[in-house]
Scaffold this active site. Structure first.
Site, PDB file in Angstrom:
ATOM      1  N   HIS A 121      -4.516   6.340  -5.760  1.00 11.38           N
ATOM      2  CA  HIS A 121      -5.641   7.082  -5.179  1.00 11.38           C
ATOM      3  C   HIS A 121      -6.024   8.238  -6.108  1.00 11.38           C
ATOM      4  O   HIS A 121      -5.316   8.525  -7.055  1.00 11.38           O
ATOM      5  CB  HIS A 121      -5.269   7.650  -3.804  1.00 11.38           C
ATOM      6  CG  HIS A 121      -4.929   6.569  -2.834  1.00 11.38           C
ATOM      7  ND1 HIS A 121      -3.664   6.065  -2.713  1.00 11.38           N
ATOM      8  CD2 HIS A 121      -5.701   5.874  -1.968  1.00 11.38           C
ATOM      9  CE1 HIS A 121      -3.658   5.115  -1.808  1.00 11.38           C
ATOM     10  NE2 HIS A 121      -4.879   4.956  -1.335  1.00 11.38           N
ATOM     11  N   HIS A 177       0.825  -1.201   0.000  1.00 13.23           N
ATOM     12  CA  HIS A 177       0.000   0.000   0.000  1.00 13.23           C
ATOM     13  C   HIS A 177       0.861   1.253   0.000  1.00 13.23           C
ATOM     14  O   HIS A 177       0.681   2.158  -0.802  1.00 13.23           O
ATOM     15  CB  HIS A 177      -0.957  -0.007   1.197  1.00 13.23           C
ATOM     16  CG  HIS A 177      -1.975   1.081   1.133  1.00 13.23           C
ATOM     17  ND1 HIS A 177      -1.892   2.218   1.882  1.00 13.23           N
ATOM     18  CD2 HIS A 177      -3.083   1.208   0.366  1.00 13.23           C
ATOM     19  CE1 HIS A 177      -2.926   2.989   1.588  1.00 13.23           C
ATOM     20  NE2 HIS A 177      -3.658   2.415   0.675  1.00 13.23           N
ATOM     21  N   HIS A 193      -9.973   7.321   7.413  1.00 18.20           N
ATOM     22  CA  HIS A 193      -8.524   7.209   7.652  1.00 18.20           C
ATOM     23  C   HIS A 193      -8.097   8.218   8.716  1.00 18.20           C
ATOM     24  O   HIS A 193      -7.389   7.888   9.664  1.00 18.20           O
ATOM     25  CB  HIS A 193      -7.745   7.467   6.355  1.00 18.20           C
ATOM     26  CG  HIS A 193      -7.586   6.233   5.534  1.00 18.20           C
ATOM     27  ND1 HIS A 193      -6.669   5.259   5.834  1.00 18.20           N
ATOM     28  CD2 HIS A 193      -8.235   5.800   4.426  1.00 18.20           C
ATOM     29  CE1 HIS A 193      -6.750   4.276   4.943  1.00 18.20           C
ATOM     30  NE2 HIS A 193      -7.693   4.580   4.083  1.00 18.20           N
ATOM     31  N   PHE A 251      -1.093   7.337   4.260  1.00 19.55           N
ATOM     32  CA  PHE A 251      -1.061   6.149   3.409  1.00 19.55           C
ATOM     33  C   PHE A 251       0.208   5.308   3.568  1.00 19.55           C
ATOM     34  O   PHE A 251       0.196   4.124   3.282  1.00 19.55           O
ATOM     35  CB  PHE A 251      -1.257   6.531   1.940  1.00 19.55           C
ATOM     36  CG  PHE A 251      -2.643   7.053   1.636  1.00 19.55           C
ATOM     37  CD1 PHE A 251      -3.751   6.552   2.289  1.00 19.55           C
ATOM     38  CD2 PHE A 251      -2.834   8.052   0.695  1.00 19.55           C
ATOM     39  CE1 PHE A 251      -5.035   7.025   2.018  1.00 19.55           C
ATOM     40  CE2 PHE A 251      -4.112   8.533   0.402  1.00 19.55           C
ATOM     41  CZ  PHE A 251      -5.212   8.021   1.067  1.00 19.55           C
ATOM     42  N   HIS A 268     -11.521  -1.069   4.000  1.00 22.72           N
ATOM     43  CA  HIS A 268     -11.600  -1.156   2.546  1.00 22.72           C
ATOM     44  C   HIS A 268     -12.578  -2.192   2.053  1.00 22.72           C
ATOM     45  O   HIS A 268     -13.106  -2.105   0.944  1.00 22.72           O
ATOM     46  CB  HIS A 268     -10.209  -1.327   1.936  1.00 22.72           C
ATOM     47  CG  HIS A 268      -9.609   0.009   1.665  1.00 22.72           C
ATOM     48  ND1 HIS A 268      -9.887   0.712   0.521  1.00 22.72           N
ATOM     49  CD2 HIS A 268      -8.844   0.806   2.440  1.00 22.72           C
ATOM     50  CE1 HIS A 268      -9.290   1.888   0.586  1.00 22.72           C
ATOM     51  NE2 HIS A 268      -8.653   1.976   1.739  1.00 22.72           N
ATOM     52  N   HIS A 319      -7.753  -1.337  -4.961  1.00 20.46           N
ATOM     53  CA  HIS A 319      -7.970  -1.807  -3.593  1.00 20.46           C
ATOM     54  C   HIS A 319      -8.770  -3.114  -3.566  1.00 20.46           C
ATOM     55  O   HIS A 319      -8.580  -3.928  -2.681  1.00 20.46           O
ATOM     56  CB  HIS A 319      -8.633  -0.715  -2.749  1.00 20.46           C
ATOM     57  CG  HIS A 319      -7.707   0.413  -2.401  1.00 20.46           C
ATOM     58  ND1 HIS A 319      -7.425   1.433  -3.282  1.00 20.46           N
ATOM     59  CD2 HIS A 319      -6.970   0.677  -1.282  1.00 20.46           C
ATOM     60  CE1 HIS A 319      -6.560   2.268  -2.720  1.00 20.46           C
ATOM     61  NE2 HIS A 319      -6.271   1.847  -1.505  1.00 20.46           N
TER      62      HIS A 319
HETATM   63 CU1  C2O Z   1      -5.210   3.199  -0.295  1.00 23.83          CU
HETATM   64 CU2  C2O Z   1      -7.829   3.762   2.165  1.00 23.83          CU
HETATM   65  O1  C2O Z   1      -6.329   3.917   1.086  1.00 23.83           O
END
Ligand code: C2O
Length: 549
Positions: free
Chosen positions: A150, A128, A292, A309, A322, A159
């Site tokens: 993103h 990630h 987040h 991140f 996610h 994701h």
């Molecule tokens: Cu890649 Cu919730 O982030």
């Protein structure tokens, strides 16, 4: 658009009409879908604190994926990865003790793998970090443009793939092919899903993480999906949460609004112009980013773990967060009352390709087109009836008739689409009149949405910033409740990487449903209010309202 200079009025209208309807598709013409980067070319990922005494420091992380000599590279196929049983992902707050024990066992085994094993928890988290904070350049001819998964249409599919292989690895570690991730049902405003799921809050278990905010650790603090108004009335918070879901999922009907805009080889979010900037989708921009921020420890330097991140995926609740984002994509696509909604159907999207590791530590190349239908991937989500609360949410207007005449009389400025002469500084609040396409004689296409685009929003991601947008509510402030029909949506900017921390993007919000509920039909202009929270300087290049299908 070049035609504008040489033609008369009639043509101009046509050109504007086209660009207002099809702009996102023009952008991808002539480009190529992203490809798997050269994994031997890895740089340190960079990150930077949101604020405080270390704000000028840059932190570098080695998130590089271990290159196992002679590892097998396979191409994903549904046949080769068929699962013997459908894996059912359940809401995290409703699984049994037995399931929680199994879940912890799987994560304990993953944590016990050596860091050199691509299936280890360390490498899973690094994947990630690597694709969010600039560890790899884009493949092919796109030289040294960082690959970013993103803020564009890559967000949901990347994701989904990531979780899919993560889940397979966990399943194989405990020898249970039916093992499925749980989802953090934060959108549930009735049955207890909107706190940190208790199974992740138990000290010293394999899915616990101490690096969380006080709200998350308390286990009982309600999540604010759109942390806008600061009200302490919990009934109102629940209504704001339902409206946040309604605006981000139900009224965001087009793929551009929900999944986000085109990102192709050469797209560079840190150095884009208004013409090339993609945008994040509604669920990503608003709720996903907000959670987040809510979960990460604000006393740690970078907001670790979930708040940035580079470290987000070191918290096991990340995969559950996610999982819910992924579930909502499925709900959006197939389970809303107005029927199936289309994903993008262009090769720039469908053929975008990434690499992950499977349960045998083989590297798998997989394309977006492979993951659009989760039933083919062999998993599904347990449906919950609390979804209905936001699917059927009906926000009520708080304004009294059109705010336009008073806005004109009091000199509220008109702001048009870019290029303007320079940029507009948003300050704490911008109130503007924006022209509707009907005023230009543009006929509304069938099944189209009336969409507000904030063009060329430019911000340094040095700390958390929030843009909250209202229609017909010039008096809105940073404490205005967001449960009304005038609330259009929020863009949450998560603080990030030093080297690639500039974000220039177009933000889009569906607003036709808002206007209808507020009772605005024929006005040629709409009063838009943008409230900025946070300390960063935010500029925009223009405001545009158009129809999109
Ligand atoms: Cu890649 Cu919730 O982030």
């Amino acid at each position: 658009m070049l035609a504008m200079a040489s033609t008369g009025c009639h043509h101009l209208v046509l050109v504007l009409a086209l660009s207002q309807m099809f702009l996102p598709f023009f952008l991808s013409v002539g480009a190529d879908p992203v490809t798997v980067p050269d994994l031997s070319q890895c740089q340190l990922a960079t990150d930077r604190p949101a604020a405080g005494p270390n704000a000028q420091n840059t932190y570098r992380f080695n998130c590089c994926i271990p290159i196992v000599p002679d590892h097998k590279v396979v191409r994903f196929s549904l046949d080769a990865y068929k699962s013997p049983k459908t894996r059912v992902r359940h809401p995290a707050h409703r699984v049994s003790e037995e399931y929680i024990a199994k879940y912890n066992k799987a994560y304990a085994l993953m944590r016990a793998l050596p860091d050199t094993d691509p299936r280890s928890f360390k490498v899973q988290a690094d994947l990630h970090c690597a694709f969010c904070n600039g560890a790899y350049w884009q493949g092919g001819a796109a030289g040294n443009t960082p690959l970013q998964v993103h803020f564009s249409w890559l967000f949901l599919p990347w994701h989904r793939m990531y979780l899919y292989f993560h889940e397979r690895i966990l399943a194989s570690l405990i020898g249970d092919p039916s093992f499925a991730l749980v989802y953090w049902n934060w959108d549930d405003q009735r049955d207890g899903g909107n706190v940190l799921p208790p199974m992740f809050a138990r000290n010293s278990t394999a899915v616990f993480d101490a690096n969380r905010s006080a709200s998350a650790l308390s286990g009982s603090t309600l999540i604010r999906l759109s942390p806008a108004s600061n009200t302490t009335n919990m009934t109102l918070v629940a209504l704001e949460n339902l409206n946040a879901m309604y605006q981000a999922v139900v009224t965001a009907r087009t793929p551009d609004l929900f999944l986000g805009g085109p990102y192709v080889l050469g797209s560079d979010l840190t150095n884009s112009t208004v013409i090339s900037a993609p945008l994040g989708g509604s669920i990503e921009n608003t709720i996903h980013n907000g959670i987040h921020y809510w979960t990460g420890n604000r006393n740690s330097i970078l907001g670790e773990d979930m708040g940035t991140f580079t470290s987000a995926a070191r918290d096991p609740v990340f995969y559950s967060h996610h999982s819910n984002v992924d579930r909502l994509w499925d709900v959006w696509r197939s389970h809303l009352p107005d029927g199936e909604r289309p994903d993008f159907n262009v090769t720039d999207f469908l053929d975008a390709e990434f690499a992950f590791f499977d349960e045998y530590a083989n590297m798998v190349k997989i394309k977006v087109r492979d993951v659009l239908d989760i039933s083919k991937l062999g998993y599904k989500y347990k449906r919950v009836s609390s979804d209905k609360l936001w699917i059927r949410f009906s926000p009520v207007p708080v304004s009294n008739g059109s705010a336009l005449p008073a806005a004109v009389a009091s000199g509220v400025p008109f702001v048009g689409p870019s290029p303007l002469n320079g940029t507009i500084e948003l300050g704490k609040k911008l109130v503007a009149r924006v022209q509707r396409p009907s005023a230009l004689g543009v006929k509304r296409p069938d099944h189209s949405e009336e969409v507000l685009t904030i063009e060329g929003m430019d911000v340094m991601r040095d700390s958390f910033v929030q843009l909250v947008v209202f229609v017909n509510l010039p008096g809105a402030t940073n404490t205005t409740l967001t449960n009304s029909a005038e609330y259009v949506g929020t863009f949450n900017v998560v603080a990030s990487a030093s080297q690639h921390r500039r974000l220039m993007t177009n933000l889009k919000f569906e607003m036709g449903d808002n206007l209808k509920r507020v009772g605005i039909k024929k006005d040629d202009e709409v009063v838009i209010t943008i409230v900025v929270k946070g300390t960063e300087r935010v500029t925009i290049q223009g405001l545009r309202i158009g129809y999109e299908v």
